[in-house]
Design a protein around this motif. Structure first.
Motif: not given
Length: 70
Positions: A10-19, A32-45
């Motif tokens: 599980h990844f917990v925390g903030h992730l930059q979209s370019n990472k 599991m990804f815990e803590g998606v906080d914006n749409e750009k990261v979600t789309n990139n994932l």
């Protein structure tokens, strides 16, 4: 110590979209990804998971219910 090959991470925390790609490449058993906080990261994932041909991730979305600026 050798970890089991079938462990699910599980990844917990903030992730930059370019990472996103680097994370998915480095952690083959990411479940599991815990803590998606914006749409750009979600789309990139979503795009990266499809490109890698992997099973969809479970995702917990971070919601600001207080209206505070973060």
């Amino acid at each position: 110590m050798q970890l089991p090959e079938d462990i699910e991470w599980h990844f917990v925390g903030h992730l930059q979209s370019n990472k996103v790609k680097a994370l998915l490449t480095a952690v083959q058993n990411l479940a599991m990804f815990e803590g998606v906080d914006n749409e750009k990261v979600t789309n990139n994932l979503d795009r990266a998971i499809s490109n890698f041909g992997r099973c969809p991730l479970k995702v917990l979305v971070q919601v600001n219910t207080s209206g505070e600026v973060s």
